[in-house]
Every structure is written in structure tokens, then in C-alpha cells.
Motif scaffolding. Structure first.
Motif, PDB file in Angstrom:
ATOM      1  N   GLU A  41      11.310  10.811   0.304  1.00  0.00           N
ATOM      2  CA  GLU A  41      12.373   9.808   0.393  1.00  0.00           C
ATOM      3  C   GLU A  41      11.798   8.400   0.423  1.00  0.00           C
ATOM      4  OE1 GLU A  41      15.555  10.377   2.974  1.00  0.00           O
ATOM      5  OE2 GLU A  41      15.896  12.427   2.343  1.00  0.00           O
ATOM      6  N   ALA A  42      10.561   8.277   0.905  1.00  0.00           N
ATOM      7  CA  ALA A  42       9.930   6.959   0.997  1.00  0.00           C
ATOM      8  C   ALA A  42       9.172   6.593  -0.271  1.00  0.00           C
ATOM      9  CB  ALA A  42       8.971   6.915   2.186  1.00  0.00           C
ATOM     10  N   PHE A  43       8.805   7.609  -1.062  1.00  0.00           N
ATOM     11  CA  PHE A  43       7.969   7.356  -2.234  1.00  0.00           C
ATOM     12  C   PHE A  43       8.597   7.901  -3.508  1.00  0.00           C
ATOM     13  CE2 PHE A  43       4.928   7.881   1.330  1.00  0.00           C
ATOM     14  CZ  PHE A  43       4.399   6.601   1.325  1.00  0.00           C
ATOM     15  N   ASP A  44       8.439   7.153  -4.593  1.00  0.00           N
ATOM     16  CA  ASP A  44       8.652   7.703  -5.924  1.00  0.00           C
ATOM     17  C   ASP A  44       7.358   8.385  -6.338  1.00  0.00           C
ATOM     18  OD1 ASP A  44      11.318   6.949  -6.506  1.00  0.00           O
ATOM     19  OD2 ASP A  44      10.669   4.896  -6.875  1.00  0.00           O
ATOM     20  N   TYR A  45       7.442   9.376  -7.220  1.00  0.00           N
ATOM     21  CA  TYR A  45       6.221  10.104  -7.564  1.00  0.00           C
ATOM     22  C   TYR A  45       6.396  10.844  -8.878  1.00  0.00           C
ATOM     23  CZ  TYR A  45       8.774  14.225  -5.936  1.00  0.00           C
ATOM     24  OH  TYR A  45       9.712  15.220  -5.789  1.00  0.00           O
TER      25      TYR A  45
ATOM     26  N   ALA B  35       0.584  14.768  -6.413  1.00  0.00           N
ATOM     27  CA  ALA B  35       1.409  13.854  -7.205  1.00  0.00           C
ATOM     28  C   ALA B  35       0.846  12.446  -7.093  1.00  0.00           C
ATOM     29  CB  ALA B  35       2.849  13.876  -6.722  1.00  0.00           C
ATOM     30  N   ILE B  36       1.043  11.650  -8.128  1.00  0.00           N
ATOM     31  CA  ILE B  36       0.794  10.215  -8.041  1.00  0.00           C
ATOM     32  C   ILE B  36       2.063   9.594  -7.475  1.00  0.00           C
ATOM     33  CG2 ILE B  36       0.325   8.087  -9.308  1.00  0.00           C
ATOM     34  CD1 ILE B  36      -1.237   9.720 -11.328  1.00  0.00           C
ATOM     35  N   ALA B  37       1.926   8.896  -6.353  1.00  0.00           N
ATOM     36  CA  ALA B  37       3.096   8.374  -5.636  1.00  0.00           C
ATOM     37  C   ALA B  37       2.945   6.881  -5.381  1.00  0.00           C
ATOM     38  CB  ALA B  37       3.280   9.119  -4.318  1.00  0.00           C
ATOM     39  N   TRP B  38       4.099   6.226  -5.184  1.00  0.00           N
ATOM     40  CA  TRP B  38       4.103   4.796  -4.879  1.00  0.00           C
ATOM     41  C   TRP B  38       5.343   4.502  -4.043  1.00  0.00           C
ATOM     42  CZ3 TRP B  38       4.535   7.185  -9.524  1.00  0.00           C
ATOM     43  CH2 TRP B  38       5.768   7.101 -10.183  1.00  0.00           C
ATOM     44  N   LYS B  39       5.241   3.485  -3.214  1.00  0.00           N
ATOM     45  CA  LYS B  39       6.307   3.128  -2.282  1.00  0.00           C
ATOM     46  C   LYS B  39       7.550   2.673  -3.042  1.00  0.00           C
ATOM     47  CE  LYS B  39       7.624   2.063   2.042  1.00  0.00           C
ATOM     48  NZ  LYS B  39       7.851   3.081   3.044  1.00  0.00           N
ATOM     49  N   ARG B  40       8.703   3.117  -2.580  1.00  0.00           N
ATOM     50  CA  ARG B  40       9.962   2.722  -3.208  1.00  0.00           C
ATOM     51  C   ARG B  40      10.399   1.335  -2.763  1.00  0.00           C
ATOM     52  NH1 ARG B  40      13.741   8.156  -2.783  1.00  0.00           N
ATOM     53  NH2 ARG B  40      12.795   9.267  -4.530  1.00  0.00           N
ATOM     54  N   ASN B  41      11.120   0.660  -3.654  1.00  0.00           N
ATOM     55  CA  ASN B  41      11.843  -0.572  -3.336  1.00  0.00           C
ATOM     56  C   ASN B  41      10.965  -1.657  -2.702  1.00  0.00           C
ATOM     57  OD1 ASN B  41      14.257   0.742  -4.175  1.00  0.00           O
ATOM     58  ND2 ASN B  41      14.461   1.656  -2.142  1.00  0.00           N
ATOM     59  N   VAL B  42       9.792  -1.890  -3.325  1.00  0.00           N
ATOM     60  CA  VAL B  42       8.936  -2.989  -2.873  1.00  0.00           C
ATOM     61  C   VAL B  42       8.587  -3.842  -4.092  1.00  0.00           C
ATOM     62  CG1 VAL B  42       7.968  -1.682  -0.953  1.00  0.00           C
ATOM     63  CG2 VAL B  42       6.810  -1.648  -3.168  1.00  0.00           C
TER      64      VAL B  42
ATOM     65  N   LEU C  41       1.892   1.847 -13.438  1.00  0.00           N
ATOM     66  CA  LEU C  41       2.795   2.950 -13.113  1.00  0.00           C
ATOM     67  C   LEU C  41       3.528   3.437 -14.358  1.00  0.00           C
ATOM     68  CD1 LEU C  41       4.305   1.736  -9.712  1.00  0.00           C
ATOM     69  CD2 LEU C  41       2.479   3.395 -10.086  1.00  0.00           C
ATOM     70  N   ARG C  42       3.932   2.493 -15.199  1.00  0.00           N
ATOM     71  CA  ARG C  42       4.573   2.856 -16.464  1.00  0.00           C
ATOM     72  C   ARG C  42       3.619   3.683 -17.323  1.00  0.00           C
ATOM     73  NH1 ARG C  42       6.681  -2.127 -16.944  1.00  0.00           N
ATOM     74  NH2 ARG C  42       4.974  -2.790 -18.272  1.00  0.00           N
ATOM     75  N   PHE C  43       2.369   3.238 -17.370  1.00  0.00           N
ATOM     76  CA  PHE C  43       1.337   3.905 -18.160  1.00  0.00           C
ATOM     77  C   PHE C  43       1.130   5.343 -17.666  1.00  0.00           C
ATOM     78  CE2 PHE C  43      -3.104   5.111 -18.774  1.00  0.00           C
ATOM     79  CZ  PHE C  43      -3.293   4.849 -20.123  1.00  0.00           C
ATOM     80  N   CYS C  44       1.056   5.522 -16.343  1.00  0.00           N
ATOM     81  CA  CYS C  44       0.853   6.854 -15.769  1.00  0.00           C
ATOM     82  C   CYS C  44       2.024   7.776 -16.081  1.00  0.00           C
ATOM     83  CB  CYS C  44       0.665   6.759 -14.258  1.00  0.00           C
ATOM     84  SG  CYS C  44      -0.900   6.025 -13.741  1.00  0.00           S
ATOM     85  N   LYS C  45       3.248   7.257 -15.929  1.00  0.00           N
ATOM     86  CA  LYS C  45       4.432   8.075 -16.212  1.00  0.00           C
ATOM     87  C   LYS C  45       4.438   8.535 -17.666  1.00  0.00           C
ATOM     88  CE  LYS C  45       7.344   5.390 -13.138  1.00  0.00           C
ATOM     89  NZ  LYS C  45       8.578   4.609 -13.044  1.00  0.00           N
ATOM     90  N   GLU C  46       4.160   7.602 -18.575  1.00  0.00           N
ATOM     91  CA  GLU C  46       4.167   7.955 -20.008  1.00  0.00           C
ATOM     92  C   GLU C  46       3.069   8.955 -20.346  1.00  0.00           C
ATOM     93  OE1 GLU C  46       3.838   4.190 -21.906  1.00  0.00           O
ATOM     94  OE2 GLU C  46       5.902   3.577 -21.426  1.00  0.00           O
ATOM     95  N   ALA C  47       1.877   8.746 -19.798  1.00  0.00           N
ATOM     96  CA  ALA C  47       0.750   9.620 -20.101  1.00  0.00           C
ATOM     97  C   ALA C  47       0.987  11.029 -19.565  1.00  0.00           C
ATOM     98  CB  ALA C  47      -0.529   9.042 -19.517  1.00  0.00           C
ATOM     99  N   LEU C  48       1.489  11.128 -18.348  1.00  0.00           N
ATOM    100  CA  LEU C  48       1.698  12.442 -17.750  1.00  0.00           C
ATOM    101  C   LEU C  48       2.883  13.156 -18.357  1.00  0.00           C
ATOM    102  CD1 LEU C  48       0.930  11.546 -14.022  1.00  0.00           C
ATOM    103  CD2 LEU C  48      -0.501  12.846 -15.596  1.00  0.00           C
ATOM    104  N   THR C  49       3.903  12.397 -18.743  1.00  0.00           N
ATOM    105  CA  THR C  49       5.056  13.011 -19.410  1.00  0.00           C
ATOM    106  C   THR C  49       4.666  13.546 -20.773  1.00  0.00           C
ATOM    107  OG1 THR C  49       6.577  11.508 -18.267  1.00  0.00           O
ATOM    108  CG2 THR C  49       7.405  12.631 -20.235  1.00  0.00           C
ATOM    109  N   ASP C  50       3.851  12.765 -21.503  1.00  0.00           N
ATOM    110  CA  ASP C  50       3.402  13.207 -22.832  1.00  0.00           C
ATOM    111  C   ASP C  50       2.577  14.485 -22.740  1.00  0.00           C
ATOM    112  OD1 ASP C  50       4.645  11.077 -23.978  1.00  0.00           O
ATOM    113  OD2 ASP C  50       2.858   9.838 -24.160  1.00  0.00           O
ATOM    114  N   ARG C  51       1.724  14.589 -21.712  1.00  0.00           N
ATOM    115  CA  ARG C  51       0.851  15.754 -21.584  1.00  0.00           C
ATOM    116  C   ARG C  51       1.631  17.002 -21.191  1.00  0.00           C
ATOM    117  NH1 ARG C  51      -4.663  13.652 -18.521  1.00  0.00           N
ATOM    118  NH2 ARG C  51      -5.175  11.977 -19.973  1.00  0.00           N
TER     119      ARG C  51
END
Length: 296
Positions: free
Chosen positions: A153-157, A267-274, A284-294
């Protein structure tokens, strides 16, 4: 409490001498002594005790030093963030993770991103999920590999694999070293080295079931690197995840997976709403795209 005075305090704490600290700060010793005295008056506690040859921090002094270092680190990070450019990404991205098999994949993402943005630097903090969680909550880490379970709930991941198997690290001369897998009954009466993180420790105890009553836990550890050294020195068995004991000598240690199988998820995680810098957003965009593609 001024940042300038905190810098004076930190320098004095590091050098253990008013004279040396004043010289390093390019101020007079009476000026430094007065600033430290005013800081003690402001905080209402004594920060230093005079030892035989150097100043020694009190318990309150140690607490202030830890917090002051965090504040200075956060200030430096903020200054870099404010000076970063939208067109040409710059600055330092603070990342972290434990001693995990998946760290190699995270490293490949970091270096691939740096090829596209050579002016972005990374500072990698190694620690447990709980330590990293705390640093992210204080704004000292932008993104990290976290071991499940964590506060979703505290982190997007985004999940990042491969999932690592739980297993036992033991010496190659151990009677169990010839096995293909380890069952709870194999560890009957053994001394174990377990993770100090409560959630992971409980998961292992759950896997051991009733057999755990016959065992002892003389040592717990927060990172796997030292567990290998303890196994070598003691002959105990360390229950940990695959990859948690990095670059161990296969002539001395062996990893044998558990049965029934248990796996560790990350998971790669990061704090929400900061607020985030352009560099962090791009990474973060790069990681999402790379992991989604794989994964697709």
C-alpha cells in the motif's frame, strides 16, 4: 538547528578533536567550541565526553550524528535534484537492495539506462528489506529491490525475477552435502543460521514444522554474505535464499534447495505519491518498459 552547525558537529564527531575539526573547517577553535556548546544548549543534552586523547560521543551524540548524516545526505540529494535538467538528465539516483540473485538483473537495467543517460549517476545501498523500507520512507532511496512480503500500500512496484529458491548452505564435508535436496527431517537436531528478518525467519520455521523443536538457532544474520563465513567456521547450516551468499567457494560450501520447494519473490519498488526528479521518473519508466517487454 542550522545545517552549518550540524556540519561542525559532524566534523568534530568524525575527528574526535576540536582542534583538528576547527582546522578542517577553517574556523577558530573558540568559534567551534562556542557553536557546539550552543548546540548542546539548544538540544538540552551533552553530545561529547572527553576521553583520554579524544572527544567521545555520548549516547545522545550518537543519535544526533546518525540523524545529522541522514539530513546532510537528503540535503545533498535535494540540491542535485533541483539542479537537474529536463532535456539532459543529470543527478544521482539512490537505489538499493539486498544480497540477492536478482541483483544482477537490476544492475543490467542500471547500466543500460546509463548508456542512454551518461550524466546520471547511481548510488547503491545494500541492506535488508526493512532497512531499505525505512530509507525509502525518509526519502533517501528512490527505488530498490524488495523481498516479498512488503507494504504494497505504501509502494508501487513491478515484479522482477527470477524467483530464487530457498535452500541450505553447508560445508562440502557435511554428511548432507551429497543430497539433491533437503527435507525438514534432514536437519533434525542441527544448529541453524537463520535470517534475522522476522517474516522470513517465520517462513522457514513454518517449513521446518515440528522438526524445528529439535533445533537450535545460535546465530541470525541480516545479509547472507557473512552467513557463508559462519558456516565455514562453525559447521552450522544456514537456511537462506539462492544467491544470498555471493561468490562463495564451491570447494568449501554447497547450496542445496529445500523440499518441498520454497521460493523467494522480489520486486523493484518505489514510494507512492512523492515528488521525483526527471532522472528518477525516467529510470522508473525505463524499468517498467524493460521488464514488461521481457515478460511478454
Amino acid at each position: 538547528m542550522e545545517f552549518r552547525v550540524l556540519k561542525y558537529f559532524l566534523m568534530t564527531a568524525r575527528l574526535g578533536s576540536m582542534t583538528k575539526a576547527a582546522q578542517s573547517l577553517h574556523i577558530t577553535q573558540p568559534t567551534l567550541s562556542r557553536q557546539i556548546a550552543e548546540l548542546e544548549e539548544e538540544t538540552g543534552v551533552h553530545l561529547f565526553e572527553r576521553g583520554n586523547r579524544r572527544l567521545v560521543l555520548t549516547e545522545e551524540g550518537h543519535l544526533l550524528r546518525r540523524r545529522a548524516e541522514e539530513m546532510m545526505e537528503l540535503m545533498e540529494k535535494t540540491e542535485e535534484e533541483l539542479s537537474s535538467s529536463e532535456k539532459k538528465l543529470r543527478g544521482c539516483i539512490m537505489v538499493g537492495g539486498g544480497e540477492l540473485m536478482v541483483t544482477e538483473r537490476f544492475a543490467s537495467l542500471i547500466f543500460a539506462f546509463q548508456k542512454q543517460h551518461p550524466f546520471v549517476r547511481f548510488n547503491y545501498f545494500t541492506g535488508t528489506t526493512d532497512e531499505i523500507d525505512e530509507r525509502m520512507n525518509h526519502g533517501l532511496i528512490d527505488a530498490a529491490i524488495l523481498v516479498c512480503p512488503f507494504d504494497t500500500e505504501a509502494f508501487d512496484y513491478i515484479p522482477v525475477g527470477p524467483d530464487a529458491r530457498w535452500g541450505v548452505y553447508l560445508r562440502t564435508d557435511d554428511v548432507l552435502a551429497s543430497k539433491d535436496h533437503i527435507q525438514p527431517s534432514d536437519l533434525h537436531g542441527r544448529a541453524l543460521i537463520l535470517p534475522s528478518r522476522k517474516k522470513l525467519k517465520n517462513e522457514i520455521i513454518s517449513w521446518l514444522g515440528e522438526e524445528f523443536q529439535s533445533m537450535t538457532v545460535p546465530v541470525t544474520e541480516n545479509l547472507g554474505g557473512n552467513a557463508g563465513l559462519f558456516v565455514e567456521a562453525s559447521g552450522f547450516c544456514a537456511v537462506s535464499s539462492e544467491g544470498a551468499v555471493p561468490m562463495y567457494d564451491e570447494k568449501k560450501l554447497k547450496f542445496i534447495p529445500l523440499y518441498p520447494e520454497r521460493r523467494i519473490q522480489t520486486a523493484i519498488a518505489w514510494k507512492r505519491n512523492v515528488p521525483r526528479t526527471s532522472a528518477v521518473k525516467a529510470f522508473l519508466r525505463f524499468c517498467k518498459e524493460a521488464l514488461t517487454d521481457r515478460s511478454s
